[in-house]
Write a protein that holds these residues in place. Structure first.
Motif, PDB file in Angstrom:
ATOM      1  N   MET B  51       0.840  -1.212   0.000  1.00 20.83           N
ATOM      2  CA  MET B  51       0.000   0.000   0.000  1.00 20.83           C
ATOM      3  C   MET B  51       0.870   1.255   0.000  1.00 20.83           C
ATOM      4  SD  MET B  51      -2.411   2.120   1.746  1.00 20.83           S
ATOM      5  CE  MET B  51      -1.918   3.625   2.530  1.00 20.83           C
ATOM      6  N   ASN B  52       1.946   1.257   0.814  1.00 18.50           N
ATOM      7  CA  ASN B  52       2.835   2.424   0.851  1.00 18.50           C
ATOM      8  C   ASN B  52       3.502   2.664  -0.493  1.00 18.50           C
ATOM      9  OD1 ASN B  52       2.255   2.950   3.499  1.00 18.50           O
ATOM     10  ND2 ASN B  52       4.023   1.815   4.313  1.00 18.50           N
ATOM     11  N   ILE B  53       3.885   1.541  -1.144  1.00 15.51           N
ATOM     12  CA  ILE B  53       4.562   1.699  -2.440  1.00 15.51           C
ATOM     13  C   ILE B  53       3.564   2.162  -3.508  1.00 15.51           C
ATOM     14  CG2 ILE B  53       5.762   0.462  -4.286  1.00 15.51           C
ATOM     15  CD1 ILE B  53       7.139  -1.193  -2.077  1.00 15.51           C
ATOM     16  N   ILE B  54       2.379   1.507  -3.533  1.00 12.89           N
ATOM     17  CA  ILE B  54       1.359   1.943  -4.503  1.00 12.89           C
ATOM     18  C   ILE B  54       1.014   3.413  -4.272  1.00 12.89           C
ATOM     19  CG2 ILE B  54      -1.049   1.651  -5.258  1.00 12.89           C
ATOM     20  CD1 ILE B  54      -0.782  -1.337  -4.537  1.00 12.89           C
ATOM     21  N   GLY B  55       0.943   3.797  -2.993  1.00  8.33           N
ATOM     22  CA  GLY B  55       0.572   5.166  -2.645  1.00  8.33           C
ATOM     23  C   GLY B  55       1.699   6.174  -2.778  1.00  8.33           C
ATOM     24  N   CYS B  56       2.857   5.719  -3.274  1.00  2.00           N
ATOM     25  CA  CYS B  56       4.015   6.598  -3.469  1.00  2.00           C
ATOM     26  C   CYS B  56       4.464   7.268  -2.174  1.00  2.00           C
ATOM     27  CB  CYS B  56       3.733   7.674  -4.515  1.00  2.00           C
ATOM     28  SG  CYS B  56       3.457   6.982  -6.137  1.00  2.00           S
ATOM     29  N   LEU B  57       4.175   6.603  -1.054  1.00  2.00           N
ATOM     30  CA  LEU B  57       4.697   7.088   0.219  1.00  2.00           C
ATOM     31  C   LEU B  57       6.071   6.478   0.458  1.00  2.00           C
ATOM     32  CD1 LEU B  57       1.413   6.688   2.270  1.00  2.00           C
ATOM     33  CD2 LEU B  57       2.492   8.843   1.666  1.00  2.00           C
ATOM     34  N   ASP B  58       6.366   5.440  -0.305  1.00  2.00           N
ATOM     35  CA  ASP B  58       7.621   4.716  -0.151  1.00  2.00           C
ATOM     36  C   ASP B  58       8.032   4.230  -1.538  1.00  2.00           C
ATOM     37  OD1 ASP B  58       9.759   3.641   1.121  1.00  2.00           O
ATOM     38  OD2 ASP B  58       8.602   2.314   2.444  1.00  2.00           O
ATOM     39  N   VAL B  59       9.301   3.907  -1.686  1.00  2.00           N
ATOM     40  CA  VAL B  59       9.749   3.383  -2.980  1.00  2.00           C
ATOM     41  C   VAL B  59      10.335   1.989  -2.778  1.00  2.00           C
ATOM     42  CG1 VAL B  59      10.154   5.606  -4.103  1.00  2.00           C
ATOM     43  CG2 VAL B  59      11.938   4.612  -2.673  1.00  2.00           C
ATOM     44  N   PRO B  60      10.300   1.129  -3.797  1.00  2.00           N
ATOM     45  CA  PRO B  60      10.823  -0.233  -3.646  1.00  2.00           C
ATOM     46  C   PRO B  60      12.333  -0.229  -3.418  1.00  2.00           C
ATOM     47  CG  PRO B  60       9.609   0.019  -5.736  1.00  2.00           C
ATOM     48  CD  PRO B  60       9.779   1.370  -5.157  1.00  2.00           C
ATOM     49  N   SER B  61      12.812  -1.235  -2.657  1.00  3.59           N
ATOM     50  CA  SER B  61      14.263  -1.411  -2.502  1.00  3.59           C
ATOM     51  C   SER B  61      14.848  -1.998  -3.780  1.00  3.59           C
ATOM     52  CB  SER B  61      14.577  -2.361  -1.341  1.00  3.59           C
ATOM     53  OG  SER B  61      13.914  -1.967  -0.177  1.00  3.59           O
ATOM     54  N   GLU B  62      14.059  -2.894  -4.371  1.00  5.01           N
ATOM     55  CA  GLU B  62      14.472  -3.530  -5.624  1.00  5.01           C
ATOM     56  C   GLU B  62      13.246  -3.678  -6.489  1.00  5.01           C
ATOM     57  OE1 GLU B  62      16.389  -7.405  -5.455  1.00  5.01           O
ATOM     58  OE2 GLU B  62      17.805  -6.562  -3.974  1.00  5.01           O
ATOM     59  N   GLY B  63      13.457  -3.867  -7.778  1.00  8.18           N
ATOM     60  CA  GLY B  63      12.315  -4.049  -8.674  1.00  8.18           C
ATOM     61  C   GLY B  63      11.782  -2.711  -9.136  1.00  8.18           C
ATOM     62  N   ILE B  64      10.745  -2.792  -9.962  1.00  7.32           N
ATOM     63  CA  ILE B  64      10.231  -1.574 -10.583  1.00  7.32           C
ATOM     64  C   ILE B  64       8.746  -1.444 -10.298  1.00  7.32           C
ATOM     65  CG2 ILE B  64       9.791  -0.444 -12.806  1.00  7.32           C
ATOM     66  CD1 ILE B  64      12.340  -1.866 -13.828  1.00  7.32           C
ATOM     67  N   TYR B  65       8.342  -0.241  -9.916  1.00  6.64           N
ATOM     68  CA  TYR B  65       6.918   0.056  -9.767  1.00  6.64           C
ATOM     69  C   TYR B  65       6.561   1.116 -10.801  1.00  6.64           C
ATOM     70  CZ  TYR B  65       2.762   2.430  -7.900  1.00  6.64           C
ATOM     71  OH  TYR B  65       1.542   3.033  -7.755  1.00  6.64           O
ATOM     72  N   LEU B  66       5.703   0.747 -11.734  1.00  8.17           N
ATOM     73  CA  LEU B  66       5.257   1.698 -12.750  1.00  8.17           C
ATOM     74  C   LEU B  66       3.841   2.141 -12.408  1.00  8.17           C
ATOM     75  CD1 LEU B  66       6.430  -0.130 -16.015  1.00  8.17           C
ATOM     76  CD2 LEU B  66       7.598   1.713 -14.804  1.00  8.17           C
ATOM     77  N   LEU B  67       3.659   3.441 -12.279  1.00  9.20           N
ATOM     78  CA  LEU B  67       2.322   3.983 -12.073  1.00  9.20           C
ATOM     79  C   LEU B  67       2.003   4.794 -13.319  1.00  9.20           C
ATOM     80  CD1 LEU B  67      -0.187   4.595 -10.353  1.00  9.20           C
ATOM     81  CD2 LEU B  67       1.073   6.472  -9.316  1.00  9.20           C
ATOM     82  N   ASN B  68       0.969   4.359 -14.026  1.00  8.95           N
ATOM     83  CA  ASN B  68       0.609   5.031 -15.266  1.00  8.95           C
ATOM     84  C   ASN B  68       1.790   5.052 -16.241  1.00  8.95           C
ATOM     85  OD1 ASN B  68      -1.518   6.074 -16.600  1.00  8.95           O
ATOM     86  ND2 ASN B  68      -1.469   8.098 -15.628  1.00  8.95           N
ATOM     87  N   GLY B  69       2.608   3.988 -16.205  1.00  6.07           N
ATOM     88  CA  GLY B  69       3.743   3.871 -17.121  1.00  6.07           C
ATOM     89  C   GLY B  69       5.001   4.583 -16.659  1.00  6.07           C
ATOM     90  N   LYS B  70       4.923   5.320 -15.505  1.00  7.48           N
ATOM     91  CA  LYS B  70       6.099   6.057 -15.033  1.00  7.48           C
ATOM     92  C   LYS B  70       6.766   5.297 -13.891  1.00  7.48           C
ATOM     93  CE  LYS B  70       3.651  10.091 -15.636  1.00  7.48           C
ATOM     94  NZ  LYS B  70       2.993  11.159 -14.960  1.00  7.48           N
TER      95      LYS B  70
END
Lengths: 396, 247
Positions: B51-70
């Motif tokens: 939830m924190n990562i999806i909510g952009c309150l936190d960022v992943p240590s590894e891997g990629i999170y794309l929100l709307n392609g960004k």
């Protein structure tokens, strides 16, 4: 988010915790009020001194001479010659022979009276007029007449207003009172301007010795430097050294006095300003507590998209607004105290000394208090802005 | 169609002294526009981290999170704040309204940070309150409202900026079951109107209200599929991890 919106938020927060805000502002209020009263007092003092000096005439020069052996000395006639030589700049001249003895009137001894041996021009130089009888005349000087003119205080206090024709004694010499001066102060009092006595300088010289101080008026007080220079060059011609005479202008003395007052006021205001710094630290302390208390609010705002600089702005503006409000209250308090101080001084000391805060001091006090808010609000604001939103959201 | 939310091998590590806690372990999933997804898991499963990562309150240590392609992992704090403001609407368990502000001011906050001018802001906030049925109470302070009403205000606040994703973190956790159902119905209504809703919960009975369930356990995805499949609500053994992809 604009500055105005931050200010609105700040005002909301200030209003919602009134007691805390007032306590936080106290240091600033006291500091600003103290600075304003002190600067106002300094102003009043300066005005008072300026007034006193201008009563004596700012167009006068005072010359003090010492004798240098028997060959190089200067008597009253020489001084008159010098004034005559420099008539382009100089106008009237009167020796001042200060008498050290008490004045004895009948069986009373009056020790507060200032007695001065002067020339016939002195009253014009000093700007006082004769109310009863006559003033001193050239013939009094020439004949070393045993006469004197007294101030209104002696006339009232010892002669019931009918002094002319009576006698008194100064330094063992009996003098006939030939005139009474017009009242100068608002009230007659012992040791005031009206508690005075003037006799011919020639008479005075026989009692206490040769005149060494002269009061000289300038034709035009815009040429002070030229007048002083002309007088000094003539005196140098007599003494061949500048160690044996001094020429002081009233305006120079006024400047000296004013700068002394300014230094004094500066030091006092500086001490008062320490309270402003203490007040600033108080604001910082409360803002730090406030950041901790509002950690959750900060987290919520951040989760809703507040950038660090908006959080920062909000806290800095809140600190500045608190401090500025303290400044305004301090200014009002300072003005109020100034009015009270003026009244008290007028009552107690019977002198009119108006404690008048300058606009510049008020503006500076306000500016400094806002500056202190920003300065001491910066650190807590930085702390708030840097909070991690996740931790802040879960803070209880 | 590109996914709105895409997790590619997302890992999150927390360092506590000498030990490293893996809160998210190579999590992969995609959420598309218009979906209603529940991320389910017990305490410690990694759902809060997600939830924190999806909510952009936190960022992943590894891997990629794309929100709307960004790629969110590459963004700085200011950019993350902007993304939260523009693309995300949060609904929290504890409502998280600001107690000193009245309802309309609370709803206005995201618009204020978006730089919407005052008049328009007020109008939109009033409209959002109207939508959740609290239009007449806009002058009230949050504390004067019941829990259910407060949660509706926070829903209005989440909706007011027209975000791409509504992120609801245990939205019924502090409510009784009846008001909880009302709030869930409201979320379903929001979804029906075309919004993407991501619901984070530990409660299966709430999760089944969504279309699709992503079940997490120990930082892994153990089930990802429709909420009406029988295995969606069964806590599967870890060996079965991975799960299917949405249809």
């Amino acid at each position: 988010m604009s500055i105005v919106e931050s200010l609105e938020l700040a005002v909301k927060n200030i209003v919602s915790s009134k007691v805390r805000t007032v306590l936080t502002m106290l240091g600033i209020i006291i500091g600003v009020a103290a600075v304003i009263v002190i600067v106002g007092l300094g102003n009043g003092l300066e005005g008072y001194v300026t007034d006193s000096f201008s009563d004596m005439g700012t167009n006068t020069l005072t010359v003090t001479v010492m004798s240098r052996g028997s060959t190089r000395s200067l008597d009253v006639e020489d001084m008159y010659d010098i004034v005559e030589e420099n008539s382009e700049y100089l106008d009237l001249c009167s020796p001042s022979v200060a008498m050290s003895g008490y004045v004895k009137i009948g069986s009373d001894t009056v020790d507060s009276t200032s007695s001065l041996g002067v020339s016939e021009d002195y009253f014009e130089i000093a700007g006082v007029s004769v109310a009863q009888g006559r003033g001193l005349q050239y013939s009094d000087m020439a004949t070393r007449a045993k006469v004197c003119v007294i101030g209104a205080y002696l006339n009232q206090a010892y002669f019931g207003g009918n002094a002319v024709g009576q006698t008194l004694r100064v330094g063992g010499q009996s003098l006939e009172i030939v005139g009474v001066l017009a009242q100068q102060d608002e009230e007659l009092e012992e040791g005031g301007s009206d508690d005075c006595l003037y006799l011919p300088y020639t008479t005075a010289e026989r009692i206490t010795g040769e005149a060494s101080t002269y009061t000289i008026t300038m034709k035009d007080e815009n040429y002070i430097d030229e007048s002083v220079a002309a007088l000094e060059s003539s005196l140098y011609a007599v003494f061949a050294s500048d160690d044996y005479y001094t020429v002081t202008s009233m305006s120079e003395m006024l400047e000296t006095m004013t700068s002394m007052i300014n230094i004094l006021v500066g030091v006092l205001a500086g001490i008062a300003a320490i309270s402003l710094v203490v007040g600033g630290i108080g604001i910082m302390n409360i803002m730090l507590v406030s950041v901790t208390e509002r950690t959750r609010e900060i987290g919520i705002r951040k989760s809703l998209g507040a950038k660090e600089r908006y959080i920062m702005q909000q806290f800095v503006i809140e600190a500045a607004a608190t401090s500025a409000l303290g400044g305004i209250i301090g200014i009002l308090l300072g003005d109020g105290l100034s009015v009270i101080a003026s009244t008290v001084i007028a009552r107690v000391m019977e002198e009119t000394l108006t404690v008048s805060p300058t606009l510049a001091a008020v503006a500076l006090a306000f500016g400094i208090s806002v500056g202190i808010g920003i300065l001491f609000g910066y650190l807590p604001a930085k702390k708030a802005a840097r909070l991690n939103p996740i931790d802040a959201l879960h803070y209880d | 169609m590109n996914a709105l939310i895409e997790f590619q091998q997302v890992c999150k590590y927390y360092y506590m002294g000498d030990t490293t806690v893996t809160a998210a372990d190579h999590i992969c999933f995609q959420i598309y526009r218009g979906e209603f997804v529940a991320i389910v898991g017990s305490s410690g499963s990694g759902k809060s981290t997600c939830m924190n990562i999806i909510g952009c309150l936190d960022v992943p240590s590894e891997g990629i999170y794309l929100l709307n392609g960004k790629d969110v992992g590459q963004m700085n704090k200011n950019q993350l704040a902007e993304i939260r403001n523009e693309l995300l609407g949060f609904i929290f368990q504890q409502y998280n309204l600001l107690p000193k502000l009245n309802l309309v001011e609370n709803v206005e906050v995201p618009l204020m940070y978006a730089g919407v001018p005052k008049g328009e802001r007020r109008e939109r906030a009033r409209a959002a309150l109207e939508q959740v049925g609290l239009g007449d109470k806009w002058r009230h302070k949050p504390m004067e409202l019941s829990g259910g009403q407060q949660q509706r205000v926070s829903i209005a606040r989440a909706l007011v900026g027209n975000p791409s994703v509504i992120l609801a973190d245990e939205p019924t956790g502090a409510l009784d079951s009846r008001t909880g159902r009302e709030v869930l119905a409201m979320l379903q209504d929001i979804h029906r109107r075309g919004n993407t809703v991501v619901l984070i919960t530990h409660d299966n009975s709430i999760a089944v209200q969504a279309q699709r369930i992503i079940r997490l356990e120990d930082g892994h995805v153990v089930y990802d599929g429709p909420s009406d499949a029988p295995e969606a609500v069964v806590v599967t053994p870890r060996a079965a991890g991975g799960g299917g992809r949405p249809a």
